[in-house]
Design an enzyme around this catalytic site. Structure first.
Site, PDB file in Angstrom:
ATOM      1  N   SER A  40      19.365  -9.628  38.722  1.00 16.73           N
ATOM      2  CA  SER A  40      20.590  -9.800  38.318  1.00 16.73           C
ATOM      3  C   SER A  40      20.708 -10.784  36.964  1.00 16.73           C
ATOM      4  O   SER A  40      20.101 -10.391  36.185  1.00 16.73           O
ATOM      5  CB  SER A  40      21.789 -10.361  39.330  1.00 16.73           C
ATOM      6  OG  SER A  40      23.105 -10.178  38.795  1.00 16.73           O
TER       7      SER A  40
ATOM      8  N   ASP B 270      26.174  -0.327  43.453  1.00 24.06           N
ATOM      9  CA  ASP B 270      26.201  -1.707  43.050  1.00 24.06           C
ATOM     10  C   ASP B 270      27.649  -1.907  42.462  1.00 24.06           C
ATOM     11  O   ASP B 270      27.852  -1.094  41.299  1.00 24.06           O
ATOM     12  CB  ASP B 270      25.157  -2.171  41.952  1.00 24.06           C
ATOM     13  CG  ASP B 270      24.903  -3.494  41.890  1.00 24.06           C
ATOM     14  OD1 ASP B 270      25.894  -4.321  41.695  1.00 24.06           O
ATOM     15  OD2 ASP B 270      23.787  -4.137  41.401  1.00 24.06           O
TER      16      ASP B 270
ATOM     17  N   HIS C 207      24.358  -4.565  45.450  1.00 26.19           N
ATOM     18  CA  HIS C 207      23.625  -5.581  44.344  1.00 26.19           C
ATOM     19  C   HIS C 207      22.930  -6.474  45.422  1.00 26.19           C
ATOM     20  O   HIS C 207      23.325  -7.336  45.936  1.00 26.19           O
ATOM     21  CB  HIS C 207      24.662  -6.363  43.914  1.00 26.19           C
ATOM     22  CG  HIS C 207      24.491  -7.154  42.746  1.00 26.19           C
ATOM     23  ND1 HIS C 207      24.001  -6.762  41.495  1.00 26.19           N
ATOM     24  CD2 HIS C 207      24.601  -8.739  42.734  1.00 26.19           C
ATOM     25  CE1 HIS C 207      23.599  -7.576  40.997  1.00 26.19           C
ATOM     26  NE2 HIS C 207      24.294  -8.868  41.338  1.00 26.19           N
TER      27      HIS C 207
END
Length: 243
Positions: free
Chosen positions: A110, A183, A218
């Site tokens: 991320s 995600d 995610h």
């Protein structure tokens, strides 16, 4: 003759730390350990206050965040990409590499993946005499973009970071992109945008720029059927570059 153990540097995501990322990526980490690869997890330097969050969090959960030492980030969040300041996070990683490197590769998740992409591109400038990484793993990664005024409805890399995301034509690093079809935090279209930058720079060579989509959100995938081929690509790139 001493054999050098391959070393990978891991950069965690927003509101995590090295310990948490180590746990979240345990599937990949354990397979790499079996392959005799050293995994170094470090903490981001930016300590967030509650007002810095891009979403609401109740006091009890925020206190738990502080107690767990996960109020960390590589840079402060902003929806306006040209306002982002990555200098503190970048310096902390560069200082770590200078003190503990060289590293054979880097793995980011991320926010950590956005930073690791930049470091992959600029490593020879950021750390003089450091070789190019053999492999760079970008998990739920993204670039810093803005609307493209010349092409309505399309995006471009924000001018401030254009050089940071510029891929050198002689890059030898194998790029591995991992992203979740579900995600919501970093939609897969953002990860694919970054993937396409590298694929175009490598003239469409999918042996040097690989993409793995998993059905989750995610997260770092841990299911063996997903991560085994990924780890095989990581270890093979480390071996190829060493031969």
């Amino acid at each position: 003759m001493t054999v050098q153990i391959p070393k990978l540097l891991f950069l965690h995501g927003f509101l995590q730390n090295g310990k948490v990322f180590s746990e979240k990526s345990s599937g990949i980490r354990k397979l790499l350990k079996k392959a005799n690869v050293q995994c170094d997890y470090i903490d981001a330097p930016v300590l967030l206050e509650k007002k810095d969050l891009p979403f609401e969090m109740d006091d009890e959960k925020w206190q738990a965040t502080l107690d767990a030492d996960v109020n960390r980030a590589w840079f402060y969040h902003s929806e306006i990409s040209h306002e982002l300041d990555i200098s503190e996070g970048l310096k902390s990683v560069v200082d770590h590499i200078k003190a503990n490197g060289p590293y054979d590769g880097i793995v980011g998740f991320s926010q950590g993946a956005a930073l690791s992409s930049i470091i992959t591109n600029k490593i020879s400038e950021l750390v003089p005499d450091h070789p190019q990484f053999k492999v760079s793993v970008v998990i739920s990664g993204y670039s810093f973009t803005e609307p493209d005024p010349e092409h309505p409805g399309e995006l471009r890399i924000t001018e401030k970071f254009r050089d940071s995301f510029a891929v050198k034509p002689d890059m030898k690093t194998k790029m591995i992109f991992i992203y979740g079809a579900s995600d919501q935090a970093v939609p897969s279209v953002r990860s694919k945008y970054l993937y396409d930058i590298y694929l175009k720079a490598q003239n469409g060579n999918k042996e040097k720029v690989l993409a793995y989509e998993h059905p989750g959100g995610h997260m770092v995938p841990n299911k063996k059927d997903i991560i085994r081929p990924i780890v095989e690509q990581i270890t093979s790139s480390l071996q190829e570059a060493s031969e």
